[in-house]
Design an enzyme around this catalytic site. Structure first.
Site, short mmCIF file in Angstrom:
data_model
loop_
_atom_site.label_atom_id
_atom_site.label_comp_id
_atom_site.label_asym_id
_atom_site.label_seq_id
_atom_site.Cartn_x
_atom_site.Cartn_y
_atom_site.Cartn_z
N CYS A 8 5.29 72.08 68.43
CA CYS A 8 3.96 72.56 68.79
C CYS A 8 3.04 72.23 67.62
O CYS A 8 3.18 72.80 66.52
CB CYS A 8 3.99 74.06 69.05
SG CYS A 8 2.36 74.72 69.41
N CYS B 261 -3.89 71.29 72.67
CA CYS B 261 -2.47 71.01 72.45
C CYS B 261 -2.41 69.97 71.33
O CYS B 261 -2.89 68.84 71.52
CB CYS B 261 -1.84 70.48 73.74
SG CYS B 261 -0.12 69.98 73.55
N1 LIG Z 1 4.03 73.30 75.92
C1 LIG Z 1 4.60 72.37 74.98
C2 LIG Z 1 4.82 72.96 73.62
C3 LIG Z 1 3.57 73.45 72.93
C4 LIG Z 1 2.63 72.32 72.49
C5 LIG Z 1 1.48 72.88 71.70
N2 LIG Z 1 0.53 73.64 72.38
C6 LIG Z 1 0.91 71.91 70.70
O1 LIG Z 1 -0.12 72.28 70.09
O2 LIG Z 1 1.48 70.87 70.43
C7 LIG Z 1 5.94 71.83 75.51
O3 LIG Z 1 6.60 72.52 76.30
O4 LIG Z 1 6.34 70.75 75.08
#
Ligand SMILES: N[C@@H](CCC[C@H](N)C(=O)O)C(=O)O
Length: 293
Positions: A93, A233
């Site tokens: 993340c 993200c």
């Molecule tokens: N939902 C993603 C993991 C989280 C990613 C995050 N919000 C970021 O900032 O990179 C997954 O399941 O891969």
């Protein structure tokens, strides 16, 4: 009560991708997927896109295997045990790492260090913090070398009902990036975008809709695996940047900016192929269980 048995928790965010932070340096807690989902619930819980458990790397690696990354304890004292809002585990993340690093520094886990490693299921990420306030910082993260897996064939994502070619990018976690004229083309994102061929991502995928704003400047919206639409993200923005840089034939060292709904992230691909991401992190409040007497 959802906080019963838990230490003081902290809420933090990076470009409005928000997290509940759980300090558990000695790995004494067992937090179930159901507990994570409850804590992250925006009505019945605290509300967050994900949870970051702070645990000593050596202790974490005694409890859980991280294939390919077994030797992280020497480079990073603390492990970011990241969970999505639905309780599922993800490899990485990007926004979380910035917030996690700020938390380590603000709560004295790393003394006054401003450069250190953070262990993750996707390997050690090296961070560099520039404080911007008592509980905020700009954080640069070496996100590693992005991978274009080349094993899934032609992936498409539906945009306004029509399948469009997507770029498959692995940032430790999976991403499908589709270029659109406007991020409005992503629609409401209440549901998971339609990705084809069916089952091409057996463990699910994060989907980014990316639109050019200016040369080397993009805007994106994202539907995250295990969460839904989020305001940012970090790994997704990395995927967008590198997909755009390859499309543009950009030379290493070229700077890119990616706007997300919750702010702005900056990127440079180094000459060795590693991607550096810079963005803000902020801690916003602590949570203690109310007295039951
Ligand atoms: N939902 C993603 C993991 C989280 C990613 C995050 N919000 C970021 O900032 O990179 C997954 O399941 O891969």
């Amino acid at each position: 009560m959802i906080l019963e048995g838990l230490p003081t928790l902290t809420k933090g965010h990076g470009t409005e991708n928000d997290f509940v932070i759980v300090p558990d340096p000695d790995g004494a807690l067992e937090i179930t997927a159901a507990q994570v989902a409850k804590l992250c619930d925006r009505r019945a819980g605290i509300g967050a896109d994900g949870l970051l458990r702070v645990v000593r790397t050596a202790r974490f690696l005694e409890q859980e295997q991280v294939p390919g990354h077994e030797d992280q304890a020497a480079d990073a004292e603390f492990f970011m045990d990241y969970r999505n809002a639905d309780g599922s585990v993800a490899e990485m993340c990007g926004n979380g790492v910035r917030v996690f690093a700020l938390y380590l520094r603000a709560r004295g886990f790393v003394g006054d260090a401003t450069r250190f490693g953070v262990a993750t299921r996707g390997g050690v990420k090296y961070v560099s913090l520039t404080p911007t306030g008592p509980l905020s910082a700009d954080v640069t993260v070496d996100m590693g070398v992005p991978v274009f897996p080349d094993t899934r064939g032609d992936v498409t994502v539906e945009v306004k009902g029509t399948p469009r070619p997507a770029v498959d990018v692995d940032m430790g976690n999976p991403h499908a990036v589709v270029f659109v004229d406007s991020t409005d083309d992503a629609g409401t994102l209440y549901e998971s975008p339609v990705v084809a061929p069916r089952g091409v991502y057996p463990d699910g995928v994060n989907v980014e809709f990316a639109a050019d704003v200016a040369p080397r400047h993009l805007a994106m919206r994202v539907h995250e695996r295990g969460v839904g639409e989020t305001r940012s993200c970090g790994t997704g923005a990395c995927a967008v940047m590198i997909a755009a840089a390859r499309r543009d034939g950009a030379a290493p060292g070229t700077a890119y900016t990616v706007d997300v709904l919750g702010g702005r992230l900056h990127f440079v691909e180094r000459a060795d192929g590693r991607l550096e991401m810079t963005g803000p992190a902020e801690l916003v409040f602590d949570l203690v269980a109310p007295e039951t007497r």
